[in-house]
Write a protein that holds these residues in place. Structure first.
Motif, PDB file in Angstrom:
ATOM      1  N   ARG A  79      26.170  51.801  36.645  1.00  0.00           N
ATOM      2  CA  ARG A  79      27.176  50.834  36.213  1.00  0.00           C
ATOM      3  C   ARG A  79      28.558  51.492  36.279  1.00  0.00           C
ATOM      4  NH1 ARG A  79      28.319  45.724  35.939  1.00  0.00           N
ATOM      5  NH2 ARG A  79      26.875  44.955  34.333  1.00  0.00           N
ATOM      6  N   VAL A  80      29.479  50.892  37.005  1.00  0.00           N
ATOM      7  CA  VAL A  80      30.855  51.385  37.095  1.00  0.00           C
ATOM      8  C   VAL A  80      31.749  50.524  36.205  1.00  0.00           C
ATOM      9  CG1 VAL A  80      32.869  51.671  38.592  1.00  0.00           C
ATOM     10  CG2 VAL A  80      30.613  52.354  39.407  1.00  0.00           C
ATOM     11  N   ILE A  81      32.420  51.172  35.267  1.00  0.00           N
ATOM     12  CA  ILE A  81      33.368  50.482  34.385  1.00  0.00           C
ATOM     13  C   ILE A  81      34.713  51.189  34.484  1.00  0.00           C
ATOM     14  CG2 ILE A  81      33.911  49.848  31.999  1.00  0.00           C
ATOM     15  CD1 ILE A  81      30.934  49.676  31.435  1.00  0.00           C
ATOM     16  N   TYR A 139      31.756  46.040  39.716  1.00  0.00           N
ATOM     17  CA  TYR A 139      32.331  46.874  38.669  1.00  0.00           C
ATOM     18  C   TYR A 139      32.858  45.960  37.564  1.00  0.00           C
ATOM     19  CZ  TYR A 139      36.878  45.350  40.359  1.00  0.00           C
ATOM     20  OH  TYR A 139      37.949  44.566  40.716  1.00  0.00           O
ATOM     21  N   LEU A 140      33.108  46.563  36.413  1.00  0.00           N
ATOM     22  CA  LEU A 140      33.812  45.892  35.322  1.00  0.00           C
ATOM     23  C   LEU A 140      35.097  46.653  35.052  1.00  0.00           C
ATOM     24  CD1 LEU A 140      30.852  45.348  32.806  1.00  0.00           C
ATOM     25  CD2 LEU A 140      31.802  43.667  34.398  1.00  0.00           C
ATOM     26  N   SER A 165      36.248  37.203  36.082  1.00  0.00           N
ATOM     27  CA  SER A 165      35.280  37.395  34.997  1.00  0.00           C
ATOM     28  C   SER A 165      34.939  38.867  34.751  1.00  0.00           C
ATOM     29  CB  SER A 165      33.993  36.621  35.303  1.00  0.00           C
ATOM     30  OG  SER A 165      33.436  37.063  36.538  1.00  0.00           O
ATOM     31  N   ASN A 166      35.143  39.727  35.748  1.00  0.00           N
ATOM     32  CA  ASN A 166      34.801  41.143  35.581  1.00  0.00           C
ATOM     33  C   ASN A 166      35.989  41.994  35.117  1.00  0.00           C
ATOM     34  OD1 ASN A 166      36.088  40.803  38.083  1.00  0.00           O
ATOM     35  ND2 ASN A 166      35.182  42.671  38.897  1.00  0.00           N
ATOM     36  N   ILE A 167      37.136  41.341  34.822  1.00  0.00           N
ATOM     37  CA  ILE A 167      38.341  42.061  34.387  1.00  0.00           C
ATOM     38  C   ILE A 167      38.795  41.453  33.063  1.00  0.00           C
ATOM     39  CG2 ILE A 167      40.719  42.677  34.975  1.00  0.00           C
ATOM     40  CD1 ILE A 167      39.921  42.376  37.939  1.00  0.00           C
ATOM     41  N   TYR A 195      45.469  54.034  34.954  1.00  0.00           N
ATOM     42  CA  TYR A 195      46.512  53.490  34.083  1.00  0.00           C
ATOM     43  C   TYR A 195      46.830  52.046  34.480  1.00  0.00           C
ATOM     44  CZ  TYR A 195      47.967  57.441  31.175  1.00  0.00           C
ATOM     45  OH  TYR A 195      48.018  58.420  30.214  1.00  0.00           O
ATOM     46  N   SER A 196      47.435  51.309  33.564  1.00  0.00           N
ATOM     47  CA  SER A 196      47.640  49.867  33.747  1.00  0.00           C
ATOM     48  C   SER A 196      48.786  49.517  34.698  1.00  0.00           C
ATOM     49  CB  SER A 196      47.900  49.197  32.393  1.00  0.00           C
ATOM     50  OG  SER A 196      49.056  49.739  31.784  1.00  0.00           O
ATOM     51  N   ASP A 197      49.400  50.529  35.311  1.00  0.00           N
ATOM     52  CA  ASP A 197      50.427  50.252  36.323  1.00  0.00           C
ATOM     53  C   ASP A 197      50.119  50.945  37.652  1.00  0.00           C
ATOM     54  OD1 ASP A 197      50.772  52.758  35.287  1.00  0.00           O
ATOM     55  OD2 ASP A 197      52.949  52.649  35.076  1.00  0.00           O
ATOM     56  N   ASP A 198      48.989  51.652  37.717  1.00  0.00           N
ATOM     57  CA  ASP A 198      48.644  52.423  38.914  1.00  0.00           C
ATOM     58  C   ASP A 198      47.611  51.695  39.768  1.00  0.00           C
ATOM     59  OD1 ASP A 198      50.403  54.441  38.152  1.00  0.00           O
ATOM     60  OD2 ASP A 198      48.874  55.453  36.947  1.00  0.00           O
ATOM     61  N   MET A 199      47.222  52.328  40.878  1.00  0.00           N
ATOM     62  CA  MET A 199      46.349  51.659  41.840  1.00  0.00           C
ATOM     63  C   MET A 199      45.352  52.624  42.472  1.00  0.00           C
ATOM     64  SD  MET A 199      49.432  49.522  43.615  1.00  0.00           S
ATOM     65  CE  MET A 199      50.657  50.667  42.981  1.00  0.00           C
ATOM     66  N   TYR A 200      44.198  52.079  42.837  1.00  0.00           N
ATOM     67  CA  TYR A 200      43.193  52.807  43.611  1.00  0.00           C
ATOM     68  C   TYR A 200      43.088  52.204  45.008  1.00  0.00           C
ATOM     69  CZ  TYR A 200      41.102  55.783  40.001  1.00  0.00           C
ATOM     70  OH  TYR A 200      40.872  56.752  39.053  1.00  0.00           O
ATOM     71  N   HIS A 201      42.711  53.055  45.966  1.00  0.00           N
ATOM     72  CA  HIS A 201      42.449  52.589  47.323  1.00  0.00           C
ATOM     73  C   HIS A 201      41.334  51.547  47.303  1.00  0.00           C
ATOM     74  CE1 HIS A 201      41.101  52.697  51.540  1.00  0.00           C
ATOM     75  NE2 HIS A 201      42.315  53.152  51.827  1.00  0.00           N
ATOM     76  N   LYS A 202      41.410  50.590  48.202  1.00  0.00           N
ATOM     77  CA  LYS A 202      40.471  49.462  48.208  1.00  0.00           C
ATOM     78  C   LYS A 202      39.013  49.888  48.384  1.00  0.00           C
ATOM     79  CE  LYS A 202      41.026  48.583  53.187  1.00  0.00           C
ATOM     80  NZ  LYS A 202      41.455  47.579  54.204  1.00  0.00           N
ATOM     81  N   ALA A 203      38.772  51.051  49.000  1.00  0.00           N
ATOM     82  CA  ALA A 203      37.392  51.492  49.256  1.00  0.00           C
ATOM     83  C   ALA A 203      36.898  52.488  48.217  1.00  0.00           C
ATOM     84  CB  ALA A 203      37.300  52.125  50.646  1.00  0.00           C
ATOM     85  N   TYR A 204      37.666  52.716  47.157  1.00  0.00           N
ATOM     86  CA  TYR A 204      37.304  53.809  46.253  1.00  0.00           C
ATOM     87  C   TYR A 204      36.013  53.535  45.475  1.00  0.00           C
ATOM     88  CZ  TYR A 204      37.594  57.554  42.860  1.00  0.00           C
ATOM     89  OH  TYR A 204      37.307  58.658  42.089  1.00  0.00           O
ATOM     90  N   ILE A 205      35.852  52.358  44.926  1.00  0.00           N
ATOM     91  CA  ILE A 205      34.623  52.069  44.176  1.00  0.00           C
ATOM     92  C   ILE A 205      33.416  52.127  45.108  1.00  0.00           C
ATOM     93  CG2 ILE A 205      33.365  50.230  42.966  1.00  0.00           C
ATOM     94  CD1 ILE A 205      35.958  49.583  41.499  1.00  0.00           C
ATOM     95  N   ASP A 206      33.563  51.628  46.314  1.00  0.00           N
ATOM     96  CA  ASP A 206      32.492  51.739  47.303  1.00  0.00           C
ATOM     97  C   ASP A 206      32.187  53.205  47.589  1.00  0.00           C
ATOM     98  OD1 ASP A 206      30.681  50.188  48.656  1.00  0.00           O
ATOM     99  OD2 ASP A 206      31.845  50.145  50.507  1.00  0.00           O
TER     100      ASP A 206
END
Length: 356
Positions: A79-81, A139-140, A165-167, A195-206
């Protein structure tokens, strides 16, 4: 008469001999055939037994390997949260001691209605886009706010469309129970920090689902990424030796028993740097954007740009805490990079390269 008798005996004798001889030959041939058959069948039977033993050994090894694979994190049992601190952390504790008193934010700034409204807007325009842009939606994400801010948070969210629904925005006191309620049926869970103003690459969770950490690893640390000032539209390479962009790895059974990886250890380099003190692995790919804007309380672009010690900060960073690297001047390259994080980015006006 005697001559006739003799003649009959002489005529019948070869037939009888031939008959007896035929019987003898058949018996001999049968014995030889039986021996040959026994010889032929003996070897395959031994081979069958050996092959059967080998098959059993292979099956045992395959089952052992399968059980090992089952014990490794992957999409089916993990589970990824995404844990997104909004204003629940003590901002001053998150900062390294090198931050001067002049640039330190005022105490409790993050609890004011004005700050919350600005930060919710930034979250919607940047971080939310990054979350929705993920190629793997399994992910959640919990945006965790201080309990005293609930009224301001609720008011701010009414100005925007409902979240997926997952956010979910959630109070700090509710976070732990919310996590535990989502772990049923899983062997592992990843607490991914953003952090609530930063970003991850679109493929990171994958990428996380496909990554196979060592059994002893407790945290994955992202050192390489980008720094982006959305006010001046400057994008550059960035390095942080123990950044806040990390992922804690837990066995669900351990977590439910109370096991916690303590990375929030106040030090000269800020609370997040406790992560690198744990058994860890480094994610080498540039998978995050550290976002600077006019509403920051824990990050200062002007100070970061002074740390430009090396141009190629993704490979030449030994002994450094953080480095501001090469600026991306090519507008098309910048558009592509930001698009990988945010999904959509305003098209550039001119094909000409921008100069510093």
């Amino acid at each position: 008469m005697k001559k006739k008798t003799v003649k009959r005996k002489a005529a019948t004798k070869p037939k009888a001999v031939a008959k007896r001889k035929g019987k003898v030959l058949k018996r001999a041939a049968g014995k030889r055939k039986a021996k040959v058959v026994r010889k032929r069948t003996a070897k395959p039977r031994a081979l069958k037994l050996r092959k059967k033993g080998r098959r059993k050994g292979l099956l045992r090894r395959k089952r052992a390997r399968a059980s090992v694979r089952e014990e490794r994190p992957h999409e089916g049992n993990t589970r990824v949260i995404v844990y997104i601190p909004f204003n629940n952390l003590n901002v001053r504790e998150t900062l390294p001691s090198s931050i001067s008193d002049v640039t330190l934010p005022e105490a409790n700034t993050q609890f004011t209605e004005e700050w919350i409204n600005k930060r919710v807007a930034i979250f919607m325009n940047f971080t939310l886009k990054s979350l929705q842009n993920q190629t793997n939606p399994h992910y959640l994400a919990y945006i965790v706010y201080h309990d005293s801010s609930r009224m301001y948070i609720d008011q701010a969210l009414r100005n925007y469309p409902p979240l997926p629904s997952n956010i979910t925005f959630i109070s700090a006191s509710e976070y732990e129970n919310a996590v535990i309620s989502q772990l049923n049926g899983y062997k592992y869970w990843y607490e991914l920090h953003l952090y609530s103003d930063d970003m991850y690459h679109k493929a990171y969770i994958d990428m996380l689902y496909n990554y196979r950490p060592r059994p002893e690893t407790k945290v994955l640390i992202c050192q390489n990424g980008y720094i982006y000032n959305s006010v001046s539209d400057v994008l550059a390479k960035y390095f942080n030796f123990s950044s806040s962009f990390n992922c804690l790895i837990y066995k669900v059974s351990d977590y439910l028993k109370g096991v916690r990886h303590n990375i929030f250890q106040p030090s000269e380099t800020g609370i997040w740097t406790g992560a690198i003190q744990l058994p860890h692995e480094i994610i080498p790919h540039p998978v995050y954007i550290n976002h600077s804007h006019n509403a920051n309380t824990a990050f200062f672009f002007a100070q970061e740009i002074q740390n430009n010690v090396a141009l190629d900060v993704w490979t030449n960073h030994e002994g450094q805490y953080s480095l501001f690297g090469e600026i991306i001047y090519d507008p098309y390259l910048k558009q592509r990079i930001l698009g990988d994080f945010m999904g959509s980015y305003p098209p550039v006006a001119s094909p000409a390269l921008v100069t510093a």
